[in-house]
Design a protein around this motif. Structure first.
Motif, short mmCIF file in Angstrom:
data_model
loop_
_atom_site.label_atom_id
_atom_site.label_comp_id
_atom_site.label_asym_id
_atom_site.label_seq_id
_atom_site.Cartn_x
_atom_site.Cartn_y
_atom_site.Cartn_z
N TYR A 39 87.88 0.22 82.43
CA TYR A 39 87.50 1.48 83.07
C TYR A 39 88.13 1.64 84.46
CZ TYR A 39 83.93 1.94 79.45
OH TYR A 39 83.28 2.06 78.25
N ASP B 296 78.86 -1.93 80.03
CA ASP B 296 79.43 -1.64 78.71
C ASP B 296 79.18 -2.74 77.68
OD1 ASP B 296 81.80 0.08 77.21
OD2 ASP B 296 81.98 -2.06 76.82
N ARG C 290 66.17 5.43 80.39
CA ARG C 290 67.44 6.16 80.34
C ARG C 290 67.72 6.95 81.61
NH1 ARG C 290 70.37 6.48 75.73
NH2 ARG C 290 69.46 5.57 73.86
N GLU D 161 75.16 1.93 70.53
CA GLU D 161 74.23 1.44 71.53
C GLU D 161 73.45 0.23 71.04
OE1 GLU D 161 71.57 4.39 73.00
OE2 GLU D 161 73.09 5.41 74.20
N TYR E 242 76.63 -1.66 74.55
CA TYR E 242 77.22 -1.27 73.27
C TYR E 242 77.67 -2.48 72.46
CZ TYR E 242 77.64 2.96 76.15
OH TYR E 242 77.38 4.02 76.98
N LYS F 297 79.14 6.17 81.86
CA LYS F 297 79.12 5.82 80.43
C LYS F 297 79.58 4.39 80.19
CE LYS F 297 83.80 7.55 79.33
NZ LYS F 297 84.18 7.86 80.73
N ASN G 126 69.17 1.43 77.51
CA ASN G 126 69.21 2.20 76.26
C ASN G 126 67.81 2.52 75.75
OD1 ASN G 126 72.01 2.24 76.19
ND2 ASN G 126 72.16 0.41 74.91
N PHE H 66 75.67 6.85 86.83
CA PHE H 66 74.57 6.74 85.85
C PHE H 66 73.29 7.34 86.42
CE2 PHE H 66 70.89 4.64 84.01
CZ PHE H 66 71.15 4.72 82.65
#
Length: 204
Positions: free
Chosen positions: A29, A44, A66, A54, A48, A40, A61, A93
């Motif tokens: 990123y 990571d 959230r 997710e 994910y 996002k 999550n 975020f």
């Protein structure tokens, strides 16, 4: 930079020590120099799976967290490389405050420059807040920067220390550019004098 005065929000528990900046925002990123869109990619590899789906067990999550704005973490948070993308990702975020027993120095400094308040507390105080943060949607903390206190969901209060200069910068929303612009009149006066004394420098 947005001002930080009083923040009331859900606190997410992340009881992991030595969370480094690669965990916060992985290297793939880092191609962008934009401060937006990195949310996002926050955490990571924990958020994910290999297919990009997710991980339902990761705290951010879970439905209750959230929209978390506060992160309660383990010691030495933000260690590793000096990438400024780490606070950018947290901010994008929605995280405005990170509470931990200790931080890596460069990450700690970068937080203040980007409008995030990093709070250092003794381990026993962090443990109390970590316990509060386990309450899901009821894990609401209030961080009052002006009075330097954190109020828990049961009304308990914890005081914290913050450097007075950094406190002022957050309260007034001053990043490095904002601090420079406070001296705009002095800068203009200097340039006027310089042009008068050395007009050839302004030629062309």
């Amino acid at each position: 930079m947005d001002k930080f005065t009083k923040l009331e929000g859900v606190a997410a528990p992340l009881p992991i020590v030595n969370v480094d900046t690669d965990m916060i925002i992985p290297k793939q990123y880092l191609k962008t120099i934009k401060r937006t869109g990195l949310g996002k990619g926050l955490f990571d590899e924990m958020r994910y799976d290999a297919d990009g789906n997710e991980n339902p067990d990761f705290v951010l999550n879970k439905p209750a967290y959230r929209n978390a704005q506060i992160l309660v973490a383990g010691e030495n948070f933000g260690c590793g490389s000096s990438r400024e993308h780490a606070p950018w990702a947290l901010l994008d975020f929605g995280i405005r405050c990170v509470i931990a027993p200790s931080f890596a120095d460069i990450f700690f400094n970068n937080c203040f420059k980007n409008g995030i308040l990093p709070i250092v507390l003794p381990q026993e105080e962090v443990d109390k807040l970590m316990d509060d943060a386990q309450r899901g949607a009821n894990a609401v903390l209030t961080v009052d920067l002006e009075n330097q206190v954190i109020n828990g969901p049961d009304g308990g209060e914890i005081a914290f220390e913050v450097d007075p200069f950094r406190k002022r910068c957050l309260l007034e929303g001053l990043d490095d550019i904002g601090l420079t612009m406070e001296k705009a009149s002095s800068i203009d006066a200097y340039e006027t004098r310089a042009r008068a004394a050395q007009p050839w420098l302004a030629a062309g």
